[in-house]
Design an enzyme around this catalytic site. Structure first.
Site, mmCIF file in Angstrom:
data_model
loop_
_atom_site.group_PDB
_atom_site.id
_atom_site.type_symbol
_atom_site.label_atom_id
_atom_site.label_comp_id
_atom_site.label_asym_id
_atom_site.label_seq_id
_atom_site.Cartn_x
_atom_site.Cartn_y
_atom_site.Cartn_z
ATOM 1 N N ALA A 8 -11.538 -8.447 7.225
ATOM 2 C CA ALA A 8 -11.200 -7.296 6.394
ATOM 3 C C ALA A 8 -9.698 -7.201 6.255
ATOM 4 C CB ALA A 8 -11.737 -6.009 7.008
ATOM 5 N N CYS A 9 -9.210 -7.127 5.014
ATOM 6 C CA CYS A 9 -7.781 -6.898 4.823
ATOM 7 C C CYS A 9 -7.585 -5.817 3.784
ATOM 8 C CB CYS A 9 -7.052 -8.179 4.429
ATOM 9 S SG CYS A 9 -7.381 -8.727 2.766
ATOM 10 N N LEU A 10 -6.336 -5.503 3.525
ATOM 11 C CA LEU A 10 -5.983 -4.371 2.684
ATOM 12 C C LEU A 10 -6.655 -4.413 1.318
ATOM 13 C CD1 LEU A 10 -3.924 -2.362 3.844
ATOM 14 C CD2 LEU A 10 -2.413 -3.117 2.059
ATOM 15 N N GLY A 12 -8.508 -7.194 0.196
ATOM 16 C CA GLY A 12 -9.711 -8.024 0.185
ATOM 17 C C GLY A 12 -9.594 -9.196 -0.765
ATOM 18 N N GLN A 39 -14.329 -8.294 3.593
ATOM 19 C CA GLN A 39 -14.251 -6.921 3.103
ATOM 20 C C GLN A 39 -12.841 -6.583 2.645
ATOM 21 O OE1 GLN A 39 -15.504 -4.319 6.203
ATOM 22 N NE2 GLN A 39 -17.621 -5.015 6.140
#
Lengths: 103, 353
Positions: A8-10, A12, A39
């Site tokens: 999951a990153c800021l 996506g 995500q």
């Protein structure tokens, strides 16, 4: 062994994808099975199925932001790492995951 | 001590919670900004009943409500779904008492924490089932009182200071701001430093300040474009994998607008490339700052080209920044002893196995 990986990153778009790639590559060279869920803010994630979670020996969560659907992994072996760690040292994370299962 | 351990865990992860809030807030800002800019492009006539007026209003909605959404999802990150509603309310309140995004972020953290702790309380069974509905009410009440009487006034004062400071920066001040933002933006390719910089740029939109966003929007293109340019100028200094990557990604770095695109070109030689991109971004950011380049829409990549107030400055800033990055990288690489043949051989070996 079987691995379920959540990244999951800021947004996506970039980081989660690259972390997933790095760990996928590492898992493949070691002969592990891996399924991935990415995500982020700008995309609808392809969810890991219930069976995949049940079968997984370990769940690796590589996150920069909180992941959604945490309660799906209750009672599993969870390895919590940061996305940056996954990008830079995928082999170290795989080592940790293998250790976690042996316990 | 379970209580202290959990408290520690929550506050140690403050960064993650903030970033989660920002992650959910960005799409709203994007919609609001895009639609609002369409209205501006559509023409000056914003009288009642015209479609442009409606577009403008929708844009304003997006640009107003991103603050509460940020607070709501900061709280969500801590206490899951029960945190959303209290977070939203605290976020709206934070705007009304003039504490802006700073108050919203702090309020989001506090209310998320309060909700989480209250939900964990062990109660007699008869109360337990209704507690899930009531706990968020209590956490909202507690944090609201706290915000209005204790946290609110100092934060509102701080915001006032920041706002008046930033709007009276002038050209010299903006140039310095541009340099600092460029430095942060070029240093870790979408990691914590660059996200601090871009979050700052989007957050001050709340204060009607658009220069930081202009700076931020132009410097993100510099690292990937500059490094792609560098491989074209002196292919001999790069491995085959890097060259191929640059060939396929230079166009994406122009239209995509992510610093992250540069990472595959940087990982093999991180220190030299970082020096080059930091230098390029700092210079690009300074140029954007001097000319007070404004961007009113937080969109990425090619879409933003239409929303700059001075497109020519934007192009100049990107071109000069990229050139500086490319030339610095090639210079640093040419005086290093990076063995390209050995690296190429290693890559082929990796592909075969």
């Amino acid at each position: 062994m079987k691995i379920a990986l959540i990244t999951a990153c800021l947004a996506g778009v970039a980081h989660s994808k690259m972390a997933a790639l790095a760990l996928k590559k590492e898992a493949k060279t070691r002969g592990h099975e891996i399924c991935v869920e990415e995500q982020g803010g700008h995309k609808i994630p392809v969810k890991i199925s219930k069976e995949q979670i049940e079968q997984a020996d370990v769940v690796i969560i590589a996150k920069m932001v909180s992941i959604s659907g945490k309660d799906r992994f209750k009672g599993k072996n969870i390895l919590d790492v940061s996305v940056n760690e996954a990008l830079r040292k995928p082999s170290l994370i795989m080592d940790k995951a293998e250790l976690l299962i042996k316990k | 001590m379970d209580f202290w351990k959990e408290t520690g865990n929550i506050f140690r992860e403050t960064g993650t919670h903030f970033r989660t809030g920002v992650s959910y807030m960005l799409p709203i800002l994007l919609i609001g900004g895009m639609v609002g800019s369409l209205a501006v492009l559509g023409g000056g006539s914003h009288e009642d009943g015209s479609i442009w007026k409606i577009f403008k209003d929708v844009g304003t909605i997006g640009l107003t409500y991103f603050v509460p959404i940020m607070a709501a999802y900061t709280a969500y990150s801590i206490s899951d779904t029960p945190g959303i509603a209290p977070g939203f309310i605290v976020g709206v309140l934070a705007q009304q008492i003039d504490t802006g995004y700073l108050g919203a972020l702090l309020g989001g953290i506090l209310v998320g924490y309060a909700t989480y702790m209250l939900m964990k309380l062990e109660l007699p069974e008869i109360l337990q089932s209704t507690w899930g509905f009531i706990a968020p009410v209590f956490s909202t009440l507690i944090v609201v009182v706290f915000m209005v009487y204790l946290l609110g006034p100092p934060i509102a004062w701080l915001m006032e200071v920041i706002s008046s400071f930033l709007s009276n920066l002038g050209e010299e001040g903006s140039a310095i701001m541009g340099a600092v933002m460029g430095f942060l933006g070029g240093i870790d390719y979408g990691g914590p430093f660059s996200k601090t910089q871009s979050t700052f740029a989007t957050a001050v939109m709340d204060l009607d300040l658009y220069v930081p966003l202009g700076i931020c929007g132009s410097i993100v293109i510099i690292p990937p474009l500059g490094m792609c340019l560098a491989t074209f100028l002196k292919p001999k200094l790069y491995t085959k994998v890097e060259r191929n990557y640059a060939k396929s990604s230079w166009i994406y770095s122009i239209i995509g607008g992510f610093t992250e695109i540069v990472i595959p070109l940087a990982v093999g030689d991180i220190i030299r490339v970082t020096i080059a991109t930091v230098l390029g971004c700092t210079i690009g950011g300074t140029i954007a700052g001097i000319f007070l380049l404004e961007l009113s829409t937080p969109v990425l990549g090619i879409a933003q080209w239409f929303f700059y107030d001075k497109p020519l400055i934007f192009v100049i800033c990107v071109v000069i920044g990229s050139l500086v990055t490319a030339l610095t990288a090639n210079f640093l690489k040419s005086i290093s002893n990076r063995d390209i043949d050995a690296l190429d051989a290693a890559d082929t070996e990796l592909n075969e196995t």
